[in-house]
Design an enzyme around this catalytic site. Structure first.
Site, mmCIF file in Angstrom:
data_model
loop_
_atom_site.group_PDB
_atom_site.id
_atom_site.type_symbol
_atom_site.label_atom_id
_atom_site.label_comp_id
_atom_site.label_asym_id
_atom_site.label_seq_id
_atom_site.Cartn_x
_atom_site.Cartn_y
_atom_site.Cartn_z
ATOM 1 N N GLN A 1 -31.842 -57.602 -37.311
ATOM 2 C CA GLN A 1 -32.788 -56.836 -36.507
ATOM 3 C C GLN A 1 -33.580 -57.757 -35.582
ATOM 4 O O GLN A 1 -34.653 -58.242 -35.918
ATOM 5 C CB GLN A 1 -33.758 -56.063 -37.410
ATOM 6 N N PHE A 2 -33.035 -57.979 -34.387
ATOM 7 C CA PHE A 2 -33.701 -58.865 -33.426
ATOM 8 C C PHE A 2 -35.037 -58.296 -32.962
ATOM 9 O O PHE A 2 -35.916 -59.030 -32.524
ATOM 10 C CB PHE A 2 -32.796 -59.157 -32.226
ATOM 11 N N THR A 3 -35.232 -56.975 -33.103
ATOM 12 C CA THR A 3 -36.466 -56.363 -32.618
ATOM 13 C C THR A 3 -37.693 -56.785 -33.423
ATOM 14 O O THR A 3 -38.816 -56.497 -33.021
ATOM 15 C CB THR A 3 -36.361 -54.825 -32.600
#
Length: 146
Positions: A79-81
């Protein structure tokens, strides 16, 4: 300097689908963990292994137990967010998130390290558009940084 981030949720069930197909799921008895993993530019394999150990020993299950105490399963999803920067304007910046060629092997190392520690691990698909369903138990949500 940014640090590796894992957003952990205590769950009674969790699953991830891609294009309508379930690619990873846990149905723990009674609890497991959903780990949303964010990687930044300074992270490396050693840090991914240390983070896996930290998560495996984290005492957030009933009775102040850890996943290692009760062999709780873990669903790992990239989850890069988690690195959203919302300081300016209304559009987040993702500059602190590592690009795929750096991040994917480290998310894999994190999941593999958990497996080597004894965890039953399921994963999402790196870079895919995923739908994640979960039942957060408590609710308990903890942000780990290392």
């Amino acid at each position: 300097m940014d640090r590796m981030r894992v957003l952990v949720q205590r769950v009674t069930s969790a699953r991830v689908t891609v294009d309508g197909d379930v690619v990873g799921a846990i149905n723990p008895a009674p609890q497991g963990l959903l780990a949303l993993v964010g990687v930044t530019h300074d992270d490396d394999a050693a840090k991914a292994r240390r983070m896996a150990e930290k998560l495996w020993q984290l005492r957030i299950l009933d009775g102040e137990k850890s996943a290692s105490d009760v062999a709780a399963p873990i669903l790992v999803i990239s989850q890069f967010t988690l690195y959203a920067n919302t300081d300016k304007g209304r559009r987040p910046s993702w500059n602190a998130a590592a690009r795929g060629p750096v991040a994917e092997p480290l998310v894999d190392e994190f999941a593999d390290a958990l497996t080597r520690l004894g965890a039953v691990v399921q994963t999402g698909v790196f870079g895919a558009h995923m739908q994640v369903e979960l039942v957060n138990d408590g609710p308990v949500t903890v942000l780990l940084e290392l």
